[in-house]
Design a protein around this motif. Structure first.
Motif, mmCIF file in Angstrom:
data_model
loop_
_atom_site.group_PDB
_atom_site.id
_atom_site.type_symbol
_atom_site.label_atom_id
_atom_site.label_comp_id
_atom_site.label_asym_id
_atom_site.label_seq_id
_atom_site.Cartn_x
_atom_site.Cartn_y
_atom_site.Cartn_z
ATOM 1 N N PHE A 1 -1.900 -12.914 10.581
ATOM 2 C CA PHE A 1 -1.506 -11.750 9.770
ATOM 3 C C PHE A 1 -0.866 -10.647 10.609
ATOM 4 O O PHE A 1 -0.024 -9.898 10.126
ATOM 5 C CB PHE A 1 -2.721 -11.195 9.020
ATOM 6 C CG PHE A 1 -3.821 -10.676 9.914
ATOM 7 C CD1 PHE A 1 -3.846 -9.350 10.321
ATOM 8 C CD2 PHE A 1 -4.830 -11.517 10.348
ATOM 9 C CE1 PHE A 1 -4.855 -8.870 11.148
ATOM 10 C CE2 PHE A 1 -5.851 -11.055 11.182
ATOM 11 C CZ PHE A 1 -5.854 -9.729 11.575
ATOM 12 N N SER A 2 -1.287 -10.545 11.903
ATOM 13 C CA SER A 2 -0.749 -9.483 12.749
ATOM 14 C C SER A 2 0.748 -9.651 13.000
ATOM 15 O O SER A 2 1.429 -8.695 13.372
ATOM 16 C CB SER A 2 -1.498 -9.445 14.087
ATOM 17 O OG SER A 2 -1.433 -10.702 14.725
ATOM 18 N N ALA B 1 2.910 -10.595 10.673
ATOM 19 C CA ALA B 1 3.589 -10.587 9.373
ATOM 20 C C ALA B 1 4.864 -9.741 9.396
ATOM 21 O O ALA B 1 5.917 -10.170 8.903
ATOM 22 C CB ALA B 1 2.630 -10.083 8.297
ATOM 23 N N ASP B 2 4.801 -8.544 9.949
ATOM 24 C CA ASP B 2 5.974 -7.653 9.975
ATOM 25 C C ASP B 2 7.104 -8.255 10.805
ATOM 26 O O ASP B 2 8.278 -8.182 10.422
ATOM 27 C CB ASP B 2 5.587 -6.272 10.533
ATOM 28 C CG ASP B 2 4.709 -5.497 9.577
ATOM 29 O OD1 ASP B 2 4.717 -5.824 8.374
ATOM 30 O OD2 ASP B 2 4.007 -4.575 10.029
ATOM 31 N N ASP C 1 -2.021 -18.143 7.927
ATOM 32 C CA ASP C 1 -3.029 -17.568 7.044
ATOM 33 C C ASP C 1 -2.375 -17.047 5.768
ATOM 34 O O ASP C 1 -1.160 -17.134 5.574
ATOM 35 C CB ASP C 1 -3.843 -16.489 7.763
ATOM 36 C CG ASP C 1 -2.984 -15.322 8.248
ATOM 37 O OD1 ASP C 1 -1.884 -15.117 7.710
ATOM 38 O OD2 ASP C 1 -3.427 -14.613 9.178
ATOM 39 N N THR D 1 -1.743 -14.105 4.620
ATOM 40 C CA THR D 1 -0.739 -13.046 4.780
ATOM 41 C C THR D 1 0.625 -13.644 5.122
ATOM 42 O O THR D 1 1.653 -13.226 4.567
ATOM 43 C CB THR D 1 -1.169 -12.056 5.882
ATOM 44 O OG1 THR D 1 -2.497 -11.602 5.623
ATOM 45 C CG2 THR D 1 -0.224 -10.863 5.945
ATOM 46 N N GLY E 1 2.126 -15.285 2.225
ATOM 47 C CA GLY E 1 2.708 -14.271 1.341
ATOM 48 C C GLY E 1 4.115 -13.883 1.774
ATOM 49 O O GLY E 1 5.018 -13.709 0.943
#
Length: 551
Positions: free
Chosen positions: A449-450, A452-453, A480, A482, A485
């Protein structure tokens, strides 16, 4: 009688290796007590009782436990402020707590945490501890009274008080170091530590200089010194956090020794058993006037090199030390303190491994940052336990920074001449690929998730309207919710422009997760390709499908 002969033949190599290791362990462990600022007899107690207990609970055939320079300097840096009337009791209490924490960490399966302490932290701590050890012995080596909370203040104190230099004391210390290095040149198998102590003790006795330099002095007569640990709640409150960090350090050092032994002997290592044994050993020896121990690199490899085959070699080593103390205790009183300081300084020099430091500098920028941050903290912080926590914290920060980057790139391709597939490469020979030509994106590693950006930004750079995208996931170990998504948003964007997204090399675990959340319905099962034996085979199929649709 025949059975005794068989036992002797079976354990003869262990008897020899135990006796050989004792010649190294005895002088070293006396010296390590000196680091703590206590009588060398406590180093002997720690050596004897730790080996006796560990010979029962250890599993490894080669490992030798006992006081080590790292554990001694960690105890000293954490407890030196308590020096005074109750200093010994505080050391024994801390030793018991170290053992208790080690035992509990294994019992609750938390000892695995030590495996996540990065290698640069361990290397930096060991080299920083070597510098601390050197400065801890400046007083004993030179006779100069040195004060200070860290290396910088101690160095400045040394400069200010240089006029106190005891030249005779310095000469004894320097001669000790020279002998330790010269004796192996005469014959490699000679026990240089014990021979050096014997030579320097005889020299001190015969020349009468014992009145001009500090000596160890008279040692207590008892070999067994049982004491009740003072479980004072107020003291426990003061030292428990220090004990926890030293417990971790002890497990880290033992893990490193076990890993090194397994590489040389192919012995199957049971880390949990060895860690639990260390915890039990530290708890027990606290009741026998001993300070904290761990696996010893120097003694373990001496034991291995001398031919040890069974863990009974550690028992023989302990018995050899007991016999030596019973018969030669009076002579030990004449051992100059500067000689033990010389042994410690030599051991500290042995820690330095400049090739290993350079390797940590050149591997990655993150490794270099972790190493120098931890090393500097070891020298500046007043306690080693603070440096341990700081090193772990810096490691986590570096890991988080790395995990913020998504391992993703565009693969460029062109059709092979025989039209049996495609050439896929990271960089194109052309300046760019044509618009509407299907684009291949390679997603690799464990994407959290870290990241994602970063993933969203890179997908935006790759995006081209009305263009098919093939996301290759053969080397994606984990994604994961995130990250899913982010991929889902990208899929919606591509499909809204009238194009399609295909996923290739999707393993069964990730496919199962996609089905559960409905992502396979959005993409279409026909646009998902499982990994095949031939590398890029699934990607080639997806490219064929896309290119045929656009002809």
């Amino acid at each position: 009688m025949q059975n005794l002969n068989k036992l002797f033949v079976k354990y003869r190599p262990d008897l020899i290796s135990g006796l050989t290791t004792a010649t190294i362990a005895l002088p070293q462990n006396m010296a390590y007590a000196l680091i703590l600022g206590i009588n060398p007899i406590y180093g002997i107690y720690a050596s004897i009782f730790s080996m006796l207990v560990a010979s029962v609970f250890n599993l490894s055939s080669y490992i030798i436990v006992g006081p080590t320079n790292m554990m001694a300097i960690a105890l000293y840096s954490s407890l030196h402020n308590f020096q005074g009337q109750d200093y010994l009791q505080i050391i024994f209490l801390t030793t018991f707590l170290i053992g208790l924490f080690q035992f509990l960490l294994v019992t609750f399966n938390l000892s695995e945490l030590v495996k996540y302490v990065s290698h640069p932290v361990v290397v930096a701590l060991s080299h920083g501890a070597a510098v601390l050890i050197l400065f801890s012995q400046l007083k004993n080596f030179t006779g100069i009274n040195i004060q200070g909370a860290n290396v910088l203040s101690k160095f400045w104190s040394f400069i200010l008080n240089i006029s106190q230099l005891n030249y005779l004391n310095l000469l004894i210390g320097v001669t000790t170091i020279l002998l330790i290095y010269l004796i192996p040149l005469i014959k490699k198998e000679l026990p240089e530590y014990i021979i050096t102590i014997i030579i320097m003790t005889i020299f001190t006795f015969l020349t009468g200089i014992d009145n001009s330099i500090p000596l160890i002095g008279k040692l207590p007569k008892q070999v067994i010194d049982f004491n009740l640990v003072n479980f004072d709640w107020k003291l426990i409150g003061l030292v428990y956090s220090k004990a926890f960090s030293i417990a971790l350090l002890g497990l880290i050092q033992t893990m490193a020794v076990l890993q090194a032994i397994s590489l040389k002997t192919e012995e199957e290592v049971d880390f949990k058993r060895e860690f639990k044994s260390q915890g039990i050993t530290n708890m027990v020896i606290a009741f026998f006037s001993s300070f904290a121990i761990s696996a010893s690199f120097s003694n373990t490899f001496a034991n291995l090199s001398a031919g040890a085959r069974h863990k009974v070699s550690q028992l023989f080593c302990a018995l050899a030390i007991i016999i030596f103390i019973l018969f030669f205790r009076p002579l030990l009183a004449y051992v100059p303190v500067a000689v033990l300081a010389g042994l410690i300084i030599t051991a500290a020099f042995g820690i330095f491994d400049f090739k290993e430091v350079i390797k940590n500098m050149k591997t990655t920028k993150g490794d270099a940052i972790i190493f120098w941050s931890t090393f500097t903290a070891t020298l500046i912080f007043p306690n080693l336990d603070h440096a341990i926590y700081f090193g772990i914290l810096i490691s986590l920060v570096v890991i988080l920074q790395i995990s913020k980057k998504a391992d993703i790139e565009m693969l460029y391709y062109n059709k092979k001449e025989d039209e049996s597939g495609y050439h896929l490469r990271q960089k194109s020979k052309q300046a760019d690929i044509t618009a509407q030509q299907a684009r291949v994106i390679d997603l690799k590693g464990a994407v959290h998730f870290s990241a994602a950006d970063d993933l969203k930004a890179k997908l935006a750079d790759f995006y081209e309207p009305e263009t098919d995208f093939i996301i290759r996931m053969r080397n994606a170990r984990r994604v994961d919710i995130t990250i899913i998504g982010v991929l889902e948003e990208f899929i919606d964007q591509v499909q809204a422009s009238g194009a399609e997204v295909m996923l290739t090399g999707v393993n069964k675990r990730i496919l199962k997760m996609m089905r559960k959340i409905g992502l396979t319905e959005k993409i279409g099962e026909d646009n998902i390709y499982l990994p095949e034996t031939e590398y890029f085979a699934a990607t080639h199929k997806a490219l064929d499908f896309s290119n045929n649709n656009h002809e």
